[in-house]
Structure formats: C-alpha cells, structure tokens
Design a protein around this motif. Structure first.
Motif, PDB file in Angstrom:
ATOM      1  N   ALA A 286       0.855  -1.084   0.031  1.00 53.60           N
ATOM      2  CA  ALA A 286      -0.009  -0.011   0.051  1.00 53.60           C
ATOM      3  C   ALA A 286       1.019   1.327   0.061  1.00 53.60           C
TER       4      ALA A 286
ATOM      5  N   ARG B  79       0.823   4.223  -2.973  1.00 54.77           N
ATOM      6  CA  ARG B  79       0.111   5.531  -2.541  1.00 54.77           C
ATOM      7  C   ARG B  79       1.051   6.532  -1.604  1.00 54.77           C
TER       8      ARG B  79
ATOM      9  N   SER C 280      -1.019   6.610   2.408  1.00 54.89           N
ATOM     10  CA  SER C 280      -1.893   5.182   2.654  1.00 54.89           C
ATOM     11  C   SER C 280      -2.089   4.617   4.049  1.00 54.89           C
TER      12      SER C 280
ATOM     13  N   CYS D 288      -6.982  -3.068   2.069  1.00 57.24           N
ATOM     14  CA  CYS D 288      -5.692  -3.596   1.792  1.00 57.24           C
ATOM     15  C   CYS D 288      -5.287  -4.969   2.006  1.00 57.24           C
TER      16      CYS D 288
END
Length: 144
Positions: A59, A63, A67, A75
């Motif tokens: 994640a 991001r 994130s 996730c």
C-alpha cells in the motif's frame, strides 16, 4: 505431525482488528504484539481477511505514506485461505510455500481457533526430522 501439535505448543491466541482500522493503527498493533499479520474476522469469528506487513508495504509503495490513513479493508488479502487442526504439517507447508503465504489461520467449523506462521511450520518440520534422525541412529546402534 499435525497443525494441532503446533497450536498446543505456541498457543491459540489470535490478534484481530476491525475492518475500519487504519493501516497506521494496524501497524502499531503489529509492532506492539511483535507479529507479522492480523486477522479481520466476521461477527461469527470467521476469517474475512488478513493484513500482513507485506500488504502494508504494498500500500505504501502504491500510494505513499498517505496510505497509512486508509482502512484495513481496502488493503487486506481476501478471501483468506485457511487450514484445520487435523491437517498434516507437510500439506500446510506445501500450501504456504506454493501460494507464498507467511501466515495461515486455523479454523474449526468456520471459526478461527489459531494462526500458524511459516516459521512455526518450518520449526516443526526440522524438529520432526531431528527426531527421525535420532531414532534411526538409535536403531542402527542397537542393530550393530
């Protein structure tokens, strides 16, 4: 050797989180408990998802640090593969290595009753191999 033997040694404690917990909160829980994964359970205690350190890193790689405010449910790995207490360690090892899992919930009638890690599985396989080697040495010594 069976999964039940691993659980009898390591215990049946399972750390779980709610699906609306953030990745930052889940990371804190992993750190505090010194574990590599948490389970996300339904209201009946069945596995809905699993969140591992690897999921958190993916994640963050996708991001960035923002994130960490994302909810676990976005996730987590789902659906979750699982095993049962009466499963042979060899079968569990094959499943975990073949599908690249590091953690596997143990279920009974759909409810989580434990969690095994690849470390638990490898340790039990090594201990079993050592016991077999010792028994073979004793057999050879007694036969000679």
């Amino acid at each position: 050797m069976f999964v039940s033997q691993i659980l009898s040694i390591k215990g049946r404690d399972v750390v779980d989180v709610k699906r609306d917990v953030t990745l930052a909160e889940a990371s804190d829980i992993l750190t505090r408990h010194n574990i590599g994964a948490v389970l996300i359970l339904d209201s009946d205690g069945g596995p809905v998802g699993i969140l591992s350190e690897r999921d958190i890193l993916r994640a963050i790689a996708k991001r960035g640090l923002e994130s960490l405010s994302v909810k676990v449910e976005h996730c987590m790995t789902s659906p979750v593969a699982a095993c049962e207490e009466d499963d042979a360690i060899e079968d569990v090892a094959e499943l975990m290595t073949g599908r690249r899992f590091r953690h596997l919930p143990v279920v009974e009638k759909g409810r989580v009753i434990g969690l095994v890690s690849i470390g638990d599985v490898v340790k039990s396989r090594i201990e079993e191999a050592v016991r077999e080697a010792e028994a073979l040495k004793e057999y050879i010594a007694a036969s000679g």
